[in-house]
Design an enzyme around this catalytic site. Structure first.
Site, short mmCIF file in Angstrom:
data_model
loop_
_atom_site.label_atom_id
_atom_site.label_comp_id
_atom_site.label_asym_id
_atom_site.label_seq_id
_atom_site.Cartn_x
_atom_site.Cartn_y
_atom_site.Cartn_z
CG HIS A 230 -0.54 0.02 2.40
ND1 HIS A 230 0.21 -1.00 2.98
CD2 HIS A 230 -0.46 0.79 3.39
CE1 HIS A 230 0.66 -0.92 4.31
NE2 HIS A 230 0.27 0.59 4.45
CG HIS B 227 -0.08 4.25 4.83
ND1 HIS B 227 -0.78 3.66 5.93
CD2 HIS B 227 -0.73 5.38 4.47
CE1 HIS B 227 -1.93 4.23 5.76
NE2 HIS B 227 -2.12 5.01 4.85
CG ASP C 98 4.74 2.70 7.59
OD1 ASP C 98 4.05 3.19 6.73
OD2 ASP C 98 4.53 2.00 8.71
CG HIS C 99 3.91 -0.01 4.44
ND1 HIS C 99 4.05 -1.46 4.72
CD2 HIS C 99 3.57 0.62 5.45
CE1 HIS C 99 3.36 -1.64 5.95
NE2 HIS C 99 3.34 -0.41 6.52
CG HIS D 143 -4.07 0.05 6.89
ND1 HIS D 143 -4.10 0.64 7.98
CD2 HIS D 143 -2.86 0.30 6.30
CE1 HIS D 143 -2.86 1.20 8.32
NE2 HIS D 143 -2.27 1.14 7.29
CG ASP E 24 0.60 -1.81 8.25
OD1 ASP E 24 1.26 -2.41 8.32
OD2 ASP E 24 0.66 -0.44 8.00
CG HIS F 78 3.93 -2.21 11.61
ND1 HIS F 78 4.74 -0.92 11.88
CD2 HIS F 78 3.05 -2.12 10.71
CE1 HIS F 78 4.52 -0.30 10.72
NE2 HIS F 78 3.54 -0.56 10.20
#
Length: 251
Positions: free
Chosen positions: A55, A57, A59-60, A112, A131, A169
């Site tokens: 996805h 975001h 942090d991805h 998400h 996530d 995570h």
């Protein structure tokens, strides 16, 4: 045999490099930290040939451009990743991608984020779920709806129970506290929570985790369980999921 190298990134992310020794191809599963990925690949002696994003975001997908610049790899991602990175190949539910001779099925797990996907590699018995679902938890519902998110979890629930889930995570200790609150009479969950506390006291990883155990203990995957519906007041799994997600958000 596929090789999976797992390593910590940022404060609580996991990075994954997946390598096919026969072809020499290596894919990043998401890119939370470009420097870490490049260093880990170099230490393994692997050349990064692909990025598979779950996805958009940061942090991805935040490391996409730096890794692309360093390796000239192919970025394969859902269209929403275009918000922060160029994409070489856009994928969606029902598509397949390959790493050497290994095939990964693309699964819609929106909720998400709306375009969130997972990669299921049946031959390897693994799924990279980003996530969408965590050990004893699931991602916050930033963009989707309860019905959408529950349908996504149903698709994951339908995978072979022996599938190992690689989430993004290390949230498991916090998730376990809520899970026990949500489903206090679940003996399997109680035992799992004790095991998690013991592992985390020694700073051991709790990921990956078998889907079979999550089906038995993860309250979000159990939103269709009659006891959970009674406890959380939902007439449908979607309503029960919504109640659980709202409760976790304020827990």
């Amino acid at each position: 045999m596929i090789e999976i190298h797992q390593f910590p990134c940022l404060s609580d992310n996991y990075g994954y490099l997946v390598h096919d020794p026969e072809s020499g191809e290596t894919t990043c599963i998401d890119t939370p930290d470009a420097k870490a990925y490049l260093a880990e690949a170099e230490a393994k002696g692997w050349k990064i040939t692909h990025i598979w994003n779950t996805h958009w975001h940061p942090d991805h997908a935040g490391g996409n451009e730096a890794i692309k610049a360093a390796t000239d790899c192919t970025i394969i991602a859902p269209q929403e990743v275009e918000r922060i990175s160029a994409i070489d190949q856009i994928i969606k539910h029902g598509d397949t991608v390959t790493l050497g001779r290994f095939v990964a099925e693309v699964i819609d797990v929106g909720g998400h984020t709306n375009g969130h996907i997972a990669f299921h590699m049946p031959e390897a018995g693994v799924a990279f779920v980003g996530d969408a679902v965590f050990a004893l938890g699931c991602g916050r519902m930033f963009e989707g709806t309860p019905g959408q998110f529950w349908a996504s979890l149903e698709r994951l629930k339908a995978l072979p129970p022996e599938t190992m889930l690689y989430c993004a995570h290390e949230y498991t200790a916090a998730n376990a506290k809520f899970a026990v609150h949500a489903d206090p009479e679940n003996a399997a969950l109680s035992a799992y929570a004790d095991e998690i506390a013991d592992k985390r006291s020694r700073e051991e990883r709790t990921v990956p985790m078998p889907l079979s155990r999550e089906l038995e203990t993860n309250p979000f995957l159990r939103a269709d369980n009659p006891a959970m519906q009674t406890r959380w007041g939902g007439e449908t799994p979607q309503e029960t999921f919504a109640a659980l997600r709202a409760a976790k958000d304020s827990f």
